[in-house]
Design an enzyme around this catalytic site. Structure first.
Site, PDB file in Angstrom:
ATOM      1  N   PHE A 133       0.739  -1.069  -0.059  1.00  0.00           N
ATOM      2  CA  PHE A 133      -0.260  -0.075  -0.055  1.00  0.00           C
ATOM      3  C   PHE A 133       0.721   1.343   0.417  1.00  0.00           C
ATOM      4  O   PHE A 133       1.331   1.411   0.730  1.00  0.00           O
ATOM      5  CB  PHE A 133      -1.179   0.473   1.141  1.00  0.00           C
ATOM      6  CG  PHE A 133      -2.293  -0.982   1.087  1.00  0.00           C
ATOM      7  CD1 PHE A 133      -3.756  -0.687   0.878  1.00  0.00           C
ATOM      8  CD2 PHE A 133      -1.843  -2.858   1.586  1.00  0.00           C
ATOM      9  CE1 PHE A 133      -4.383  -1.427   0.588  1.00  0.00           C
ATOM     10  CE2 PHE A 133      -3.092  -3.549   1.061  1.00  0.00           C
ATOM     11  CZ  PHE A 133      -4.171  -2.996   0.750  1.00  0.00           C
ATOM     12  N   GLY A 136      -1.312   8.264  -0.226  1.00  0.00           N
ATOM     13  CA  GLY A 136      -0.786   9.858   0.036  1.00  0.00           C
ATOM     14  C   GLY A 136       0.584   9.692  -0.130  1.00  0.00           C
ATOM     15  O   GLY A 136       1.230   9.307  -1.026  1.00  0.00           O
ATOM     16  N   LYS A 137       1.747  10.370   1.012  1.00  0.00           N
ATOM     17  CA  LYS A 137       2.678  10.147   1.049  1.00  0.00           C
ATOM     18  C   LYS A 137       4.288   9.376   1.064  1.00  0.00           C
ATOM     19  O   LYS A 137       4.860   9.450   0.958  1.00  0.00           O
ATOM     20  CB  LYS A 137       3.672  11.382   1.999  1.00  0.00           C
ATOM     21  CG  LYS A 137       3.122  12.645   1.736  1.00  0.00           C
ATOM     22  CD  LYS A 137       3.816  13.962   3.109  1.00  0.00           C
ATOM     23  CE  LYS A 137       3.174  15.325   3.205  1.00  0.00           C
ATOM     24  NZ  LYS A 137       3.435  16.020   4.043  1.00  0.00           N
ATOM     25  N   GLU A 316      -2.277  -5.184  13.127  1.00  0.00           N
ATOM     26  CA  GLU A 316      -1.541  -6.745  13.735  1.00  0.00           C
ATOM     27  C   GLU A 316      -2.401  -7.897  14.820  1.00  0.00           C
ATOM     28  O   GLU A 316      -1.938  -8.115  15.295  1.00  0.00           O
ATOM     29  CB  GLU A 316      -0.455  -5.955  14.600  1.00  0.00           C
ATOM     30  CG  GLU A 316       1.043  -6.412  14.692  1.00  0.00           C
ATOM     31  CD  GLU A 316       1.847  -5.832  14.846  1.00  0.00           C
ATOM     32  OE1 GLU A 316       2.898  -5.304  13.810  1.00  0.00           O
ATOM     33  OE2 GLU A 316       1.984  -5.239  15.926  1.00  0.00           O
TER      34      GLU A 316
END
Length: 370
Positions: A133, A136-137, A316
């Site tokens: 994935f 965004g940045k 997680e």
């Protein structure tokens, strides 16, 4: 001497046998044939390895038949030969444990021979999907991840990188090896980094259903803010492979693990229970086993959200809960995900993948540090 009636009966029996044999051969051919003229399904059984469904093209099948006749994979190796160091029952790693208490391999450098491992898996020619994935940045990490993966991740295997991103124009052009591809999967942008973390399981579940299932035999989920430094090979392949979290693999008491301890959450693990603490930054396995795991995490997180609760470490936490009751077939040492933040201890002989140092507040909004 046979009379005419006896001769007729004998001939009839032969003809019936020939017809039955032809029918059986036809059924066998139809069983192998997958439904189109370009794809076959093969099943190879290796000693001490589980059955693996592997697809290969008709051209590859024809090449195999032309070169090997009716040889099995084992017979092929016997005729061609394979040189490797003799295994020993007395020598090996003594500083770390290399087997779990449910008798699954715990993989460290020095516990396997890459020549032997590759000789087992490469003839199967499996298709491997890698889901990452870059929202965004995080697209800034794509080039380093992909370029280093091409040098070290399952080299000479068929690999497709599925890049989930909201910035398709930022996906870099990277030189790929033979039979290796990049597939871009558009996803919506997010206002909070937790949306991306929790959304990964939903997006991955839908992508497996809609486009990955028919194109992969194995699937890995990986964090994009990582770089490969050394071999990440076929020794990682299994029904389910989980990676020990670098921060907790030496803890002698499982109550120190950061499991979800609130009984209200679907990720809840009671005190006194647990095996290891696994990272959600790298995990993989057979596609269908991974699908069940990914979908489970997605559904359990949804159930938590209905009562306005979020597991302490998002997916997680759900991953660790699932693997406690569905043991992984292989446990990979922290070599398979270390971190540039931490010094490398003596028991880590090689760092295969490492998470990059970054400013969390800059790359993800509303971020804490971990």
């Amino acid at each position: 001497m046979l009379n005419t009636v006896d001769m007729f009966r004998a001939a009839l029996r032969i003809n019936v046998f020939a017809v039955l044999l032809s029918i059986l051969l036809l059924i066998g051919a139809l069983y192998i044939y997958s439904g189109n003229s370009h794809s076959f399904r093969w099943i190879f059984q290796q000693d001490n390895f589980p059955m693996t469904h592997v697809s290969t093209t008709s051209c590859e099948v024809q090449e195999y038949v032309n070169n090997c006749g009716n040889w099995s994979i084992g017979e092929f190796r016997m005729k061609v030969g394979l040189k490797y160091a003799q295994p020993s029952t007395q020598k090996g790693r003594t500083d770390v444990n290399s087997v779990t208490n449910w008798n699954a391999p715990l993989v460290w450098e020095g516990t396997f021979d890459p020549v032997v491992i590759d000789a087992i898996y490469k003839p199967m020619n499996p298709r491997v999907a890698v889901v990452v994935f870059a929202v965004g940045k995080y697209t800034r990490f794509l080039k380093g991840f992909l370029q280093s993966a091409e040098k070290h991740f399952l080299v000479d295997f068929r690999v497709t990188y599925y890049v989930f991103t909201d910035n398709e124009q930022d996906v870099p052009k990277v030189e790929l090896g033979s039979a290796r591809n990049i597939s871009v999967v558009p996803v919506p942008s997010a206002q909070h980094w937790q949306e991306v973390v929790l959304g990964r399981m939903e997006w991955a579940t839908k992508a497996i259903d809609n486009q990955i299932r028919s194109k992969a035999d194995y699937l890995f989920m990986m964090d994009i803010d990582s770089v490969f430094h050394n071999r990440f090979g076929a020794e990682s392949l299994s029904r389910l492979s989980a990676v020990l979290h670098r921060g907790y693999y030496k803890d002698s008491h499982r109550d120190k693990f950061p499991y979800e301890r609130r009984p209200q959450s679907k990720a809840y693990i009671p005190a006194g229970e647990g095996d290891y603490y696994y990272t959600a930054a790298v995990w993989g396995g057979y596609l269908e086993d991974m699908y069940r795991l990914v979908k489970h995490c997605y559904i359990q997180a949804q159930e938590d959200s209905k009562i306005r609760i979020q597991a302490v470490w998002q997916e997680e936490s759900h991953l660790n809960k699932y693997l406690l009751y569905n043991k992984p077939a292989k446990v990979l040492s922290p070599e398979y995900l270390w971190s540039d933040y931490d010094p490398v201890p003596a028991d880590i002989k090689v760092v295969r993948v490492s998470q990059l140092i970054k400013n969390y507040k800059e790359v993800r909004p509303n971020a804490g540090n971990r």
